[in-house]
Motif scaffolding. Sequence first.
Motif, PDB file in Angstrom:
ATOM      1  N   LEU A 264       0.809  -1.207   0.000  1.00 52.64           N
ATOM      2  CA  LEU A 264       0.000   0.000   0.000  1.00 52.64           C
ATOM      3  C   LEU A 264       0.852   1.271   0.000  1.00 52.64           C
ATOM      4  N   VAL A 265       1.757   1.388   0.965  1.00 52.57           N
ATOM      5  CA  VAL A 265       2.628   2.552   1.079  1.00 52.57           C
ATOM      6  C   VAL A 265       4.014   2.100   1.500  1.00 52.57           C
ATOM      7  N   ALA A 266       4.982   2.977   1.289  1.00 51.04           N
ATOM      8  CA  ALA A 266       6.348   2.757   1.756  1.00 51.04           C
ATOM      9  C   ALA A 266       6.881   4.084   2.267  1.00 51.04           C
ATOM     10  N   PRO A 267       7.825   4.053   3.202  1.00 50.25           N
ATOM     11  CA  PRO A 267       8.381   5.312   3.705  1.00 50.25           C
ATOM     12  C   PRO A 267       8.977   6.145   2.569  1.00 50.25           C
ATOM     13  N   ARG A 268       8.743   7.440   2.629  1.00 44.95           N
ATOM     14  CA  ARG A 268       9.305   8.352   1.639  1.00 44.95           C
ATOM     15  C   ARG A 268      10.811   8.485   1.893  1.00 44.95           C
ATOM     16  N   PRO A 269      11.667   8.185   0.903  1.00 45.01           N
ATOM     17  CA  PRO A 269      13.110   8.323   1.130  1.00 45.01           C
ATOM     18  C   PRO A 269      13.470   9.759   1.466  1.00 45.01           C
ATOM     19  N   PRO A 270      14.276   9.968   2.483  1.00 44.02           N
ATOM     20  CA  PRO A 270      14.621  11.346   2.871  1.00 44.02           C
ATOM     21  C   PRO A 270      15.352  12.117   1.789  1.00 44.02           C
ATOM     22  N   ASP A 271      16.047  11.394   0.898  1.00 37.77           N
ATOM     23  CA  ASP A 271      16.794  12.066  -0.167  1.00 37.77           C
ATOM     24  C   ASP A 271      16.006  12.147  -1.465  1.00 37.77           C
ATOM     25  N   GLY A 272      14.755  11.700  -1.448  1.00 39.29           N
ATOM     26  CA  GLY A 272      13.919  11.792  -2.631  1.00 39.29           C
ATOM     27  C   GLY A 272      14.184  10.732  -3.673  1.00 39.29           C
ATOM     28  N   GLU A 273      15.016   9.732  -3.370  1.00 42.66           N
ATOM     29  CA  GLU A 273      15.343   8.705  -4.360  1.00 42.66           C
ATOM     30  C   GLU A 273      14.179   7.737  -4.539  1.00 42.66           C
ATOM     31  N   ALA A 274      14.162   7.102  -5.698  1.00 50.63           N
ATOM     32  CA  ALA A 274      13.046   6.227  -6.037  1.00 50.63           C
ATOM     33  C   ALA A 274      13.108   4.880  -5.331  1.00 50.63           C
ATOM     34  N   GLY A 275      14.283   4.446  -4.943  1.00 45.89           N
ATOM     35  CA  GLY A 275      14.418   3.139  -4.320  1.00 45.89           C
ATOM     36  C   GLY A 275      15.857   2.661  -4.439  1.00 45.89           C
ATOM     37  N   TRP A 276      16.034   1.348  -4.509  1.00 45.57           N
ATOM     38  CA  TRP A 276      17.366   0.782  -4.631  1.00 45.57           C
ATOM     39  C   TRP A 276      17.352  -0.298  -5.703  1.00 45.57           C
TER      40      TRP A 276
END
Length: 368
Positions: free
Chosen positions: A169-181
């Motif tokens: 449903l949701v995931a924490p918003r990365p603090p640096d604005g990156e899309a993921g890993w």
Amino acid sequence: MRRLARRYGSGQEAIGGGQRLSRVFSRALAVLLLAELMLGVSGGRLLAQGDMLQQPDDPAFLPWQEEVGPVDDDAGQSGPETPFDPERLALMAELRVGIVMDPAAGDFGRAAPFRELLEEGLRIPVLLIAYRDLSQLQRALVGGEVHYAPLSASAYAAAQGECSCLEPLVAPRPPDGEAGWHAIALARAGEAIEAPADMAGRRIATGPRDAVGSRLVQLAGIADAGMDLEQKAASLIAHDDPLAAALALVRGDADVAFAWSSLQGEAAAGYSRGTLRDLAERGAEIAGLKVVWASGAIAGAPHVVRQDVPREIRNLLLEVMTGQGAAEAVSDDGFVAVGAQDYAPVLAAFPPEAGVSRGRLRPLGGGD
């Protein structure tokens, strides 16, 4: 025997922050119930089984706020009652949320704002259930004992591979604005390894055998590209972590290393996060390394809901968890909406009916 959870037949209860709730009373109650937990007072495994003794491996209900009367306002008048929404109660009598937490650790205060946030937004009763380890929580999700839980990407993929019944449903918003890993494969510059097909007959250094980001995702993704390394690699050597695998590549003990990276930021510095960055910070020469394969972006640790939860409730959960309240109560940076497509590389590593329960759980609001 005192229960740690209570269901109200009236379908009404004071919502945290409403006029009917005495926060001082509820906090005191939580302390008393926590003391009972630590002294061995047992609660039921399910609300319908409240009179059964709790076994050591059973989940524990987190302290449930007792119903109290309306609080008098300054004029001496009783404040209006704040009922749960009857229409939503008709859809779903309660939402059971599972988390991994050792009841004996006494960390209930950390989870209370999360429960209050959900209950205020959904306007139906929300019950938190603590499980001692990830495997119990995964079984609870798959079996329908809980409806919603914060997991890691790999824990979600493993559970989804067993039941095909979950929705991120949701995931924490990365603090640096990156899309993921990204899961990646590294090789030395100058070596004739440019693509998965070139990895046949090579020595492959990986993370631990059950590591998702430094072994399982790469094996599944590279196999999908037509190269089954479990059959065609000269060797698959497991290391303690992806950094150790990358160091084996740097030393010349391996031809390819499985690792992970954000693939964002300055490449010469090892990008913003990941194994290359770890190497650079330790003084290793990374200019001689190249990325020869990368998965698609993988989002952070998801909050997962069962697909049999009514769509209206799921939509409300999404609205609540992407609102400002979630940033204040659960994760400082808030949450972003995600879907199964944001975990496709990890899901591929846990095909349906694989019968494998793996993955790691992070604290509420944590990254993967």
